[in-house]
Design an enzyme around this catalytic site. Sequence first.
Site, PDB file in Angstrom:
ATOM      1  CE  LYS A   9      -1.213   2.401   2.831  1.00  0.00           C
ATOM      2  NZ  LYS A   9      -0.749   3.818   3.164  1.00  0.00           N
ATOM      3  CB  THR A  57       6.675   0.891  -0.277  1.00  0.00           C
ATOM      4  OG1 THR A  57       5.715   1.787  -0.502  1.00  0.00           O
ATOM      5  CG2 THR A  57       6.126  -0.275   0.269  1.00  0.00           C
ATOM      6  CD  GLU A 103      -1.773  11.001  -1.233  1.00  0.00           C
ATOM      7  OE1 GLU A 103      -2.104  10.302  -0.256  1.00  0.00           O
ATOM      8  OE2 GLU A 103      -1.206  12.083  -1.082  1.00  0.00           O
ATOM      9  CG  ASN A 131      -1.629  14.782   0.538  1.00  0.00           C
ATOM     10  OD1 ASN A 131      -1.059  14.179   1.456  1.00  0.00           O
ATOM     11  ND2 ASN A 131      -1.388  14.660  -0.767  1.00  0.00           N
ATOM     12  CB  SER A 153     -11.817  16.258   6.143  1.00  0.00           C
ATOM     13  OG  SER A 153     -10.690  17.603   6.014  1.00  0.00           O
TER      14      SER A 153
END
Length: 405
Positions: free
Chosen positions: A179, A190, A276, A400, A405
């Site tokens: 992941k 990683t 991302e 990011n 949130s």
Amino acid sequence: MPVGYSELPELSAVAGVRLSAQAAQVRYEGRDDLVVMELAEGSRCAAVFTRNAFCAAPVIVAREHLAQHAPRYLLINSGNANAGTGAPGLDDARRSCAALAKRAGCDAAQVLPFSTGVIGERLPVQRIESALDGALANLSENNWSAAAHAIMTTDTVAKGVSLTLSIDGQTVTLTGMAKGSGMIRPDMATMLAYIATDAAVESSALQNCIQQAVEQSFNRITVDGDTSTNDACVLVATGASGAAVLDDAHPDYPAFCAAVSEVSTRLSQLIVRDGEGATKFVTVRVEGGHDSAECLQVAYTVAHSPLVKTALFASDPNWGRILAAVGRAGLSQLDIEQVELWLDDVCIVRDGGVAQDYTEADGQRVMNQDEILIRIALGRGAASETIWTSDLSHDYVSINADYRS
């Protein structure tokens, strides 16, 4: 959607390894976020961990336990990193290991803990404890896919690879999962990666194998230049295939190491492809350096340049940004007349300036691609290095900014 990768392939079972994935509500609702991996008695385990000085509590505990006993279980949670949590975080990691050990009938030091997620929050150990009975009840050698999904955080897809090879005429299997999507410049491995094989491998040979594989795979990727507090890469050899025990003198040991490196490289590249907000998969190859270190110095300077990365996102052949990054990489006595810059098969810079046959149309053709090779020839030696990176998009900032949130 990751660049050039859509979904997890079918992952092969590895004899001697059983897995389960459970919903412990560590942070996420409505999804699995806890993985237990059971390793057969007699399995050997090697690992490489983050070099970040603020390494997470599970990293500290996993190192301690690995030095004491051969592991029987790996305990992995997503959603909470248990990093930056001081002594209470260490207590939480040890408590979770003890809880699993009690139920499994082994020593607590035979459990290696791993966590990934938000930094600075206490691990909800009680929720993990509540899910352990179900996790142990659901162990199966066929749960690699479920486990690969459960360890995800901001990943958009699960990542896994399987392959087979022959040792002394006996077929052995390697399966790995990883992941990672952001906070990626591992400097060891990683975010989290687990590779298992039913081969039998002597302990020091296993450790050497994973260290070599990591150096040329997970240590050659970057999404944003940030090294996580929780990075870990684990290689398990159960010996359940019945093949001969490998040591570094065995004639099949190089082939085994090559297979581990292939799995590691494919997993590491999947992380970059799922960076991302990534829309480009970019290979940066630096050739003609004095040594490996200066090749990597140039490669990472280019890969970490926000101006280069945003030009890649825009598909803009603004090659001056690459040129400037090479020039500021800090190489002593760089002869710019010897430097060549290429985008795939298109030479951009030669003899200290723009190549005479370069056209904007050729540069645009390459930059429109989803996968791009930036090749830099320094003309000062025989060393070369390759790293893999991604572009920098609006989505990276949004992901990011909204992460907690």
